[in-house]
Design a protein around this motif. Structure first.
Motif, short mmCIF file in Angstrom:
data_model
loop_
_atom_site.label_atom_id
_atom_site.label_comp_id
_atom_site.label_asym_id
_atom_site.label_seq_id
_atom_site.Cartn_x
_atom_site.Cartn_y
_atom_site.Cartn_z
N TRP A 84 -0.63 0.36 -3.91
CA TRP A 84 -0.49 -0.94 -3.26
C TRP A 84 0.98 -1.33 -3.22
CZ3 TRP A 84 -4.28 -3.27 -0.70
CH2 TRP A 84 -5.60 -2.93 -1.00
N LEU A 85 1.38 -1.90 -2.11
CA LEU A 85 2.77 -2.30 -1.91
C LEU A 85 2.83 -3.77 -1.54
CD1 LEU A 85 3.97 0.71 0.28
CD2 LEU A 85 4.28 0.41 -2.18
N PRO A 86 3.88 -4.48 -2.00
CA PRO A 86 4.03 -5.88 -1.58
C PRO A 86 4.46 -5.96 -0.13
CG PRO A 86 5.93 -5.19 -2.85
CD PRO A 86 4.95 -4.05 -2.89
N GLN A 87 4.12 -7.07 0.53
CA GLN A 87 4.61 -7.31 1.89
C GLN A 87 6.06 -7.73 1.84
OE1 GLN A 87 2.55 -8.18 5.25
NE2 GLN A 87 0.68 -8.93 4.31
N ASN A 88 6.63 -8.00 3.01
CA ASN A 88 8.05 -8.35 3.07
C ASN A 88 8.37 -9.63 2.31
OD1 ASN A 88 8.54 -6.13 4.69
ND2 ASN A 88 8.23 -7.27 6.61
N ASN A 89 7.38 -10.54 2.24
CA ASN A 89 7.62 -11.77 1.49
C ASN A 89 6.92 -11.67 0.15
OD1 ASN A 89 4.84 -13.14 1.69
ND2 ASN A 89 5.31 -12.57 3.82
N ARG A 90 7.41 -12.41 -0.80
CA ARG A 90 6.94 -12.31 -2.18
C ARG A 90 5.50 -12.76 -2.33
NH1 ARG A 90 9.67 -15.69 -7.21
NH2 ARG A 90 8.18 -15.08 -8.83
N TYR A 91 5.05 -13.68 -1.51
CA TYR A 91 3.76 -14.32 -1.72
C TYR A 91 2.67 -13.82 -0.77
CZ TYR A 91 6.48 -17.39 -4.67
OH TYR A 91 7.29 -17.87 -5.64
N SER B 255 -5.03 0.50 11.47
CA SER B 255 -5.52 0.15 10.14
C SER B 255 -4.99 -1.21 9.71
CB SER B 255 -5.10 1.21 9.11
OG SER B 255 -5.74 2.43 9.34
N GLU B 256 -5.85 -2.01 9.10
CA GLU B 256 -5.46 -3.27 8.46
C GLU B 256 -5.93 -3.21 7.01
OE1 GLU B 256 -6.17 -6.02 12.47
OE2 GLU B 256 -7.27 -6.44 10.61
N SER B 257 -5.05 -3.48 6.08
CA SER B 257 -5.43 -3.45 4.67
C SER B 257 -4.72 -4.57 3.93
CB SER B 257 -5.07 -2.10 4.03
OG SER B 257 -3.66 -1.87 4.10
N SER B 258 -5.40 -5.17 2.99
CA SER B 258 -4.81 -6.25 2.20
C SER B 258 -5.62 -6.45 0.93
CB SER B 258 -4.75 -7.56 3.01
OG SER B 258 -6.03 -7.92 3.48
N ARG B 259 -4.96 -6.99 -0.09
CA ARG B 259 -5.62 -7.31 -1.36
C ARG B 259 -5.11 -8.65 -1.87
NH1 ARG B 259 -5.09 -3.50 -6.73
NH2 ARG B 259 -2.90 -4.17 -6.54
N GLY B 260 -6.03 -9.48 -2.35
CA GLY B 260 -5.67 -10.78 -2.89
C GLY B 260 -6.51 -11.13 -4.09
N TYR B 261 -6.09 -12.17 -4.82
CA TYR B 261 -6.77 -12.59 -6.05
C TYR B 261 -6.97 -14.10 -6.04
CZ TYR B 261 -4.44 -8.22 -7.44
OH TYR B 261 -3.96 -6.94 -7.48
N ALA B 262 -8.03 -14.55 -6.68
CA ALA B 262 -8.26 -16.00 -6.82
C ALA B 262 -9.29 -16.26 -7.91
CB ALA B 262 -8.73 -16.61 -5.50
N ILE B 263 -9.13 -17.39 -8.59
CA ILE B 263 -10.16 -17.91 -9.49
C ILE B 263 -11.07 -18.79 -8.65
CG2 ILE B 263 -10.66 -19.29 -11.53
CD1 ILE B 263 -9.23 -16.75 -12.21
N ILE B 264 -12.36 -18.49 -8.62
CA ILE B 264 -13.31 -19.21 -7.78
C ILE B 264 -14.12 -20.17 -8.65
CG2 ILE B 264 -15.24 -18.99 -6.19
CD1 ILE B 264 -12.61 -17.87 -5.15
N LEU B 265 -14.15 -21.43 -8.24
CA LEU B 265 -14.86 -22.45 -9.00
C LEU B 265 -16.34 -22.45 -8.65
CD1 LEU B 265 -12.28 -25.37 -8.83
CD2 LEU B 265 -12.45 -23.50 -10.48
#
Length: 556
Positions: free
Chosen positions: A81-88, A115-125
């Motif tokens: 996994w690689l970060p995108q151009n911006n930090r966030y 191809s489109e690929s992405s990974r994200g994280y979140a705490i779900i209430l």
């Protein structure tokens, strides 16, 4: 696809460190019936099943392998996994490393597809049991993600799961995905969805396309193992790692939206997580979809291909209490302005600027009567706007509006309502008898650019090169649901749309409004987004109300 033998040692260590089986007891139950998927497909990977039993076994094996791949992708780090151009921004897959790690997969990338690929994280209430129920119940899933999923159906349930908790459940699903613009084609996908609980208590819900196994299924989007890993967090809420990995043809995608779509702002992991968070934080469960698609069911019908970038669709409502009875037109378009999304969002949501673009407010006094914060940040709110017409008091009305801004875009959704119906509702009257015809705007950055917020969240950088704005209006053209649509009605709504777009362009680019253009709008944290919704309150507004005689619409 990766079996135990094809899995390299580092991948095996990832699973074993997290008490996640490489190939659990359910897989072994089927090993006696078949070999691994690679052997089933044949040496070239393209052999098709010869009987329903073979097909079911192949789907089961495919689902098990997809679950293992998704688990590894959720736990892996660089260089996979690689970060995108911006930090966030969301992380993206290193394609070279991916094909080294998973050399077989579901086959090579389709010719001409991107191809489109992405990974994200979140705490779900949300309780993890309820979250699994939402993901595995297609009706709940399509409602939860109604901004992305325009329609979905369960084609087949191959295994129902055990003990009523969906562990081991395997379904075949057909779904259509949409973006907030008529310039972005919908995506049809045909895939298997599998739910598995690991021995450490974590859960995986994974999708994988079935184009090799059922080649006759309609599909324009190929889903490589995508979905989420759900783990327990310290505060007791589920920690969700979401992965989207798809292949899609960009041939019909408008050039204006190619960068936005490829960046993941419309279909990526962050969008799915934010949509989930919006629903969990929402004050209401009545999401209003203002930009229907031509293939989103039997209700809306496209009248013609895009003309001058305008899409017109019609629907007839006979007995739905949530909308006015009669013939309804929906007209939408998208356009680019060299102004940042924050400035456009400020202009469209503020009541004091409404008379500059909304024909319902041009001859009246506009006043904000109520303001309810919805998410804790400036701009994320529900407002009640009162419009008193100076020429005809019978046309006085309220406008109920909800606005929201987050790291994937900004939205303003509104709906007019008559004075008497609004007073009845404010006095505790029944809302279900009021028809809904919402209209609104979706604002996306032309060049996605995120920067850190001093409040700890994200904000759309004011350095964006421009904004992609989608506007959609719904208009009741006839109270009689059996009436025929006249060409004049279609022409009028198209002229009205172009007239409104031109008014927005003129006002935003005017030097008179420069004082408001530098107000920052900061979104909440990823786990604090609110849902872009309008309350179930709206009157019937005749089409004549949109056209003052003194102003003729102009082409933008």
């Amino acid at each position: 696809m990766v079996d135990n033998k094809g899995m390299n040692s580092s991948n095996r260590n990832i699973l074993s460190r997290n008490n996640m089986p490489l190939h659990d007891e359910q897989v072994s139950n089927y090993e006696a019936q078949s070999t691994m998927i690679h052997d089933m497909y044949g040496e070239d990977g393209m052999d098709l099943p010869t009987s329903p039993k073979d097909e079911k076994t192949m789907i089961l094996e495919l689902a098990f392998e997809a679950m293992e791949e998704l688990t590894m992708l959720a736990l892996a780090r660089s260089p996979l996994w690689l970060p995108q151009n911006n930090r966030y921004g969301p992380e993206i897959l290193n394609e070279d490393e991916y094909y080294k790690t998973f050399p077989r997969g579901i086959g090579p990338k389709l010719f001409g597809y991107k191809s489109e690929s992405s990974r994200g994280y979140a705490i779900i209430l949300m309780n993890h049991i309820n979250l699994i129920e939402v993901l595995m119940n297609v009706k709940q899933w399509s409602n939860m993600f109604c901004g992305i999923v325009s329609r979905a159906s369960t084609i087949e349930v191959l295994t129902p799961g055990v003990n009523g908790n969906y562990n081991g459940a395997l379904q075949v699903i057909s779904a259509e995905f949409q973006a907030p613009s008529p310039f972005v084609p919908t995506r049809q996908a045909y895939f298997a969805r599998y739910c598995k609980e690991h021995t450490d208590g974590s859960r995986v819900v994974v999708d994988v396309s079935l184009d090799h196994i059922r080649p006759n299924a309609i599909s324009t989007c190929r889903r490589r193992p995508s979905g989420c890993l759900i783990q327990k967090s310290q505060n007791g809420y589920p920690m969700v790692t979401w992965i989207e990995h798809v292949e899609v043809d960009y041939g019909m995608l408008h050039n204006l939206y190619k960068h936005v779509v490829s960046s993941g702002l419309t279909f990526g992991a962050t969008q799915w997580l934010i949509s989930l968070e919006r629903k969990c934080r929402s004050l209401s469960n009545m999401m209003v979809t203002t930009i229907p698609t031509a293939d989103s069911g039997d209700v809306w019908s496209a009248l013609s291909p895009h003309y001058d970038g305008v899409r017109v669709m019609s629907a007839t409502n006979i007995n739905d209490p949530g909308r006015p009875i009669g013939l309804i037109l929906n007209v939408s378009t998208s356009f680019l302005l060299p102004v940042s999304p924050i400035k456009i969002f400020n202009f469209l949501r503020e009541a004091k600027f409404r008379s500059q673009w909304d024909v319902l407010c041009r001859t009246g006094q506009v006043q904000e009567n109520a303001h309810i914060s919805n998410g804790g940040e400036q701009g994320n709110c529900i407002t009640l706007i009162q419009v008193n017409q100076s020429q005809n008091a019978n046309h006085n009305m309220f406008i109920l509006q909800e606005s929201c801004s987050d790291c994937t875009g900004s939205y303003v959704v509104y709906a007019p309502i008559g004075i008497n119906p609004m007073h009845k509702i404010l006095s505790g009257g029944e809302q279900d008898c009021i028809g809904l015809l919402p209209s609104g705007f979706a604002i996306l950055p032309f060049v996605p650019n995120l920067s850190s917020s001093p409040l700890g969240g994200y904000m759309l950088d004011d350095g964006s090169e421009g904004s992609l704005i989608t506007v959609a209006f719904q208009i009741l053209v006839d109270n009689n649901p059996t009436s025929k649509l006249s060409p004049d009605s279609v022409t009028n709504v198209e002229r009205f749309l172009k007239f409104s777009v031109q008014k927005i362009k003129n006002a935003v680019m005017s030097d008179v409004n420069t004082h408001f253009l530098h107000l920052p709008i900061v979104s909440a944290k990823v786990n604090g987004f609110i849902c872009i919704e309008a309350s179930k309150v709206l009157p019937v507004v005749s089409s004549e109300a949109y056209y003052p005689n003194q102003d003729q619409p102009t082409t933008p």
